[in-house]
Design a protein around this motif. Sequence first.
Motif, short mmCIF file in Angstrom:
data_model
loop_
_atom_site.label_atom_id
_atom_site.label_comp_id
_atom_site.label_asym_id
_atom_site.label_seq_id
_atom_site.Cartn_x
_atom_site.Cartn_y
_atom_site.Cartn_z
N ASN A 150 -10.27 -10.42 0.80
CA ASN A 150 -9.84 -10.14 2.29
C ASN A 150 -8.10 -9.36 1.36
O ASN A 150 -7.19 -10.72 1.81
CB ASN A 150 -9.55 -10.78 3.00
N ALA A 209 -5.82 -8.11 3.49
CA ALA A 209 -4.65 -8.21 3.91
C ALA A 209 -4.57 -9.38 4.38
O ALA A 209 -3.69 -9.91 5.72
CB ALA A 209 -5.03 -7.63 5.26
N HIS A 210 -4.99 -10.32 3.27
CA HIS A 210 -4.62 -12.19 4.00
C HIS A 210 -3.17 -12.31 4.35
O HIS A 210 -3.10 -13.17 5.30
CB HIS A 210 -5.27 -13.25 3.34
N GLU A 240 -0.67 -10.33 4.77
CA GLU A 240 -0.60 -9.89 6.39
C GLU A 240 -0.96 -10.38 7.37
O GLU A 240 0.06 -10.31 8.79
CB GLU A 240 -1.16 -7.95 5.75
N ILE A 297 -6.94 -3.06 1.65
CA ILE A 297 -5.61 -3.37 1.09
C ILE A 297 -4.46 -1.72 2.12
O ILE A 297 -3.95 -2.26 2.50
CB ILE A 297 -5.33 -2.16 -0.38
N SER A 313 -4.53 -3.88 5.52
CA SER A 313 -2.67 -4.42 4.61
C SER A 313 -1.54 -3.72 5.26
O SER A 313 -0.86 -3.64 5.42
CB SER A 313 -2.53 -5.26 2.99
N THR A 317 0.77 -4.48 8.05
CA THR A 317 2.33 -4.58 7.64
C THR A 317 3.56 -2.92 7.88
O THR A 317 4.71 -3.34 8.91
CB THR A 317 2.67 -3.95 5.81
N GLU A 374 3.25 -10.61 2.16
CA GLU A 374 2.61 -10.06 0.53
C GLU A 374 2.09 -11.12 -0.16
O GLU A 374 1.70 -11.76 -1.02
CB GLU A 374 3.10 -8.85 0.39
N THR A 388 -0.87 -13.78 -0.58
CA THR A 388 -1.84 -13.74 -0.85
C THR A 388 -2.17 -13.89 -2.64
O THR A 388 -3.22 -14.22 -2.18
CB THR A 388 -2.13 -11.86 -0.77
#
Lengths: 428, 289
Positions: free
Chosen positions: B38, B40-41, B43, B102, B105, B109, B221, B224
């Motif tokens: 993941n 987008a963790h 985020e 990505i 994410s 953001t 950010e 992650t």
Amino acid sequence: MKDSKRKKKQIGKKMDRRTFITVSAKAVASAGIIAGFPAVLRGASPPEIKIGSIQPVSGPLAVIGKTTRQGNQLAVNEINRAGGIKSLGGAKLKLLLGDSESKPDVGRSEAERLIKEGAVAVIGPFQSGVAMAISTLCKQRKTPFVVDVGLAEPITKSGGGWVFRVFPTGTQFAIPVVKYLKQMLSETGVNIKKGALTTTGDFFGKAMSGLFLKHAKDLPFPIEEPIYYPLGTKELSTEIAKVKASKADILFSVARPSDAKMIVRELYKQRVPLKAIISPGSPGYFEPSFMKEMDKLAEYVLTNAPWLNPLSPKMKQVAKAYQNAYGGYMDNNSGYAYMGVMVLADAIGRAGSTDKKAIREALTKTNYKENIMVGGHVKFNEIGDNINATTAMIQNLRKNGKLAPRVVLPKNMAVAKYVFPAPPMWER
Amino acid sequence: MDPIYFSQVLIQGILMGGIYGFIAMGLSLIFGVLKVINFAHGEMLTWGMYIAYVLFIWVGLDPFVSFLISGILVFFGGYLIQRILVNPIMDYHEAMQVLLLIGVSLVLTNLALLIWGPDPRSPQTSLALSTMHVQGVIIDTVRIIVFVISVCITLILFMFLKKTDLGMTIRAAADNRLGARLVGVSVNHVSAITFGIGAACVGMSGAMLLPILPVSPGVGEPFTLTSFVIVILGGMGNLIGALIGGLIIGIAESMGAILWSPSLKQLVSFVILILIMLFRPQGIMGGKR
């Protein structure tokens, strides 16, 4: 059937577009006539003059990038409202916007893009690291670059005569902060045994803290090895524990908005007995959101900053216009962003041309009198640094219940008396 | 070295390590079951923080209450992201999943940037400045609460996976996707739930971080990357491993900062990572693959 339908549609569209164009052209023409637009009578209006503005409007410095872009825009609006560049037939300025994302490589490619889009000069970029990248580019592209904010010494040197910095250099920061601190020590008789220094580990942090340490040798007390941490750090408790263990009386902090908040909170939580927190020249401690959220913890923090000149009548006017347009108060970053465009526009006006070489020539002869920041007329030396740029000591002080940064030194500009040593945070 | 100073930093490291472990756990769970990383963790952590921020500003709810709401909302967010975006490309090449997440994410953001702007916000919650003094050592109340809650939730989740029907189904799907489908498990639903739980964990940890970390759109950010290191350290897909990995990184970072220099603290955690990769590539708690 389908084909004919499509055709009909196309024809319909064409007709629409044509009608639209005729109607709108008529409307524009009549509007021009009604307004008695001189440009229309002459047959053509002077083309817009494009200026590329590169600021870190996203990434860890976005909060500052927003204000510096606003500063650039405010100056452009002011010039346009006053009739544009007179020597070029009232040509209006246009700000082309670029975002460095707080990264040097992105800043450089954004500058490249804006130059391709026709910018006659580039302004920006708040960060020393980004400024370095743009400066070498502008040298190659033979495009004038006005550094509105950025203090590392090599920026102008690497520009080969195309870079002009209105902001003070690192040395122009470091010399006055040592002078002001010495003055405070001698006036109050406070005895300081040791100082600690924390700083972001980026190009700016290293340049600023290095120059400060070089000039701080004149101070009557030693300063510990600097404590570096990465920009956009997520943890500062260990760093502050280290400050506490060093038994320093003064913390010198080169910070940015987010870490400044974490630092004062940790100082409070770990009960670090400091007599003062001084930023030798960095943002973080004077922004409106810092005051609002940290409140008592924000009080008495000193910052050495190229601040707005409280004695300048024009400053009050500009600061008010800024507040009306964007909310929040103007600070040194937005102030210098404004000044950068004003100085550039002045040069374009004197050059009477949008030729880059002519603008550069005019910039070298700059003697801009309406400086709204502390320091005298804006004048560049042969490297491109503003010889009259300097700083003032500001302190976050409460007046009528309102906490705001106020100039405390030098005396002739002070609007309040400094408080030194500051009372401990947990006793406020 | 001053023993008080030493224990001070050690305790800070342990507490931060527990929090890191909890943050990384969501990533580990999602990887363990879905074999999807993941990206987008961090985020999702940011969004957990913003939800807690909004609840604090609007209704004055303390993050230590609102973290549950953050968890629930981010759970649904995670569930939907899996169902709508990740699920259709589950069988494609891994690079596709990386690109997709990505992308997610970036969207998360910039959505935060659009709504709240770039300013770092750090509201004064009731416990933001509270500390406890034990034998001269100062302990941050917020960190200790977050630590305790994190460890509790990790254990609850562990028990949930071991004992409940749904937990066992999740493990079955993790073990053998095709096999689980053959015996009638709705693998899509289970995957989405797992993704939701993973997201909820990181959302909750984000909310609880609000009193100690100013929230801005880019705040998640770096987490992650830290989470990756922790998950690799502890063993991919192993929950208790994530907690242990978090503790190691937390202690290593704080000790590295005082034994050498604060600027070297990330170096210490990456050196540990390299050593683990060299000598125990499956991670500390990872079984043989």
